[in-house]
Scaffold this motif. Sequence first.
Motif, short mmCIF file in Angstrom:
data_model
loop_
_atom_site.label_atom_id
_atom_site.label_comp_id
_atom_site.label_asym_id
_atom_site.label_seq_id
_atom_site.Cartn_x
_atom_site.Cartn_y
_atom_site.Cartn_z
N ASP A 114 -39.53 25.16 22.85
CA ASP A 114 -40.52 23.99 23.27
C ASP A 114 -39.84 23.05 23.60
O ASP A 114 -39.40 21.87 23.08
CB ASP A 114 -41.38 23.82 22.08
CG ASP A 114 -42.60 22.89 22.03
OD1 ASP A 114 -42.38 22.17 23.13
OD2 ASP A 114 -43.23 22.71 21.02
N MET A 115 -39.59 22.88 24.96
CA MET A 115 -38.78 21.80 25.69
C MET A 115 -39.86 20.89 26.16
O MET A 115 -40.77 21.04 26.86
CB MET A 115 -37.98 22.48 26.94
CG MET A 115 -36.82 21.42 27.33
SD MET A 115 -35.59 21.05 26.32
CE MET A 115 -34.92 22.55 26.27
N ARG A 116 -39.45 19.51 25.90
CA ARG A 116 -40.15 18.31 26.32
C ARG A 116 -39.32 17.01 26.86
O ARG A 116 -38.27 16.79 26.34
CB ARG A 116 -41.16 17.92 25.36
CG ARG A 116 -41.95 18.87 24.45
CD ARG A 116 -42.59 18.32 23.45
NE ARG A 116 -43.26 19.23 22.42
CZ ARG A 116 -44.22 19.15 21.67
NH1 ARG A 116 -44.67 17.85 21.16
NH2 ARG A 116 -44.63 20.10 20.65
N SER A 117 -39.63 16.47 27.78
CA SER A 117 -39.15 15.27 28.22
C SER A 117 -40.02 14.28 29.22
O SER A 117 -41.24 14.64 29.17
CB SER A 117 -38.06 15.55 29.05
OG SER A 117 -38.43 15.96 30.50
N TYR A 118 -39.64 12.94 29.20
CA TYR A 118 -40.37 12.00 29.96
C TYR A 118 -39.54 11.75 31.24
O TYR A 118 -38.24 11.65 31.09
CB TYR A 118 -40.57 11.08 29.15
CG TYR A 118 -41.71 11.01 28.12
CD1 TYR A 118 -42.91 10.36 28.43
CD2 TYR A 118 -41.46 11.67 26.92
CE1 TYR A 118 -44.18 10.89 27.58
CE2 TYR A 118 -42.55 12.10 26.23
CZ TYR A 118 -43.87 11.38 26.37
OH TYR A 118 -44.79 11.64 25.53
#
Length: 377
Positions: free
Chosen positions: A263-267
Amino acid sequence: MNVMNPMAAPVTLGEKGLAVQLNGGTSYFNYYWLRDNCPTSFNPSTRERSFDIFHLETPPHARAASVEGDALVIEWADEDHTTRMPLAWLEAHAEGTRRPDPADLPRRAWFADHYPAIARFSHAELLADKAKVREWLEAMIVEGIAFVTEMPDTDAALTRLVNVMGQVRPTFFGDYFDVRTHINPTNTAYTAAALELHTDTPAEEHAPGIQFLHMRRNSVQGGLNLFGDGVAAANDFRSIDPEGFRLLSSVDIPFYCEHDSYDMRSYQRVIELDQHGAVSGLTISQHMLDLIDLPQTVLDDYYPAFCRFGKLLQSDRYLMRFTLKAGECAVFDNHRIVHGRAAYCATSGERYLRGCYADRAEMRSTYRALVSEGRFK
């Protein structure tokens, strides 16, 4: 207190630093900076600083200083140490500007007709000829894309190519990825469907900089490769829509990549700017764009600008269409070049592509080592 050499320029000692007369006029230098950068502070073998300024018991302060020949000579108070600093070196760093970077080359934007002019190098010559490696890396820095031809049909061939530039840079997908049609795909790339223009792994906090796509088999109907220069499109967008450009280059939006085990997340910012304020690239991917969690009133302006830019990016002015042939490897800047694929008929033949990434900073490092002497040579 003035300490002067009658044969040279004067030196004026102050509380926090000293002033010395150089060819460009009088220049001021801080004592901490002078002591920390004394030539004896560096190990000539490791090329690293061996002196630790944190170990000084009192703030550095000059007891005396003078110009002797072509050097500033400083005798330090509270320390049995003398610094000899070349005047030419001091003059080069007097303004506090960044050290010149041979890898900081101006980018050359390209458009849909660029395919015949793409820099091309054979696999064998890059392994054997440092001059060709220099040309290859320069093309990557300036145009963001190059082709490597005559690639052996082996896994090792791709690894050896990457190692000319740096090291294989893993992602949460692993060290390498194999693009062919999968029965239960976890990524749109693993289907025969069209793949919209995008940059890879935007959900990583720091997406990999350089992408390698080695075509091993390609006999299918369809599946045209689609490539575009994000710098060219963003530069035009800056002129056409200044406010939209401001939003896309200053506001972070979320990206994600999710499946059973990750579950990879970034801004990220859609348009990336370098230290000069010039467009350096893009981060964009419709299939990995998360729910944009900006205030709805901000979205009143952001979403239309985002869509205007997305449509511009897909226009014929920027979109290069071609077929990557078996034995060719497309190498490109994943923070600049958007890429995609037209749909193809999976039963019409075989299509197999093996890919991986390298670090953009490593590429620049290798280029600098090839074209410059660095600080200590």
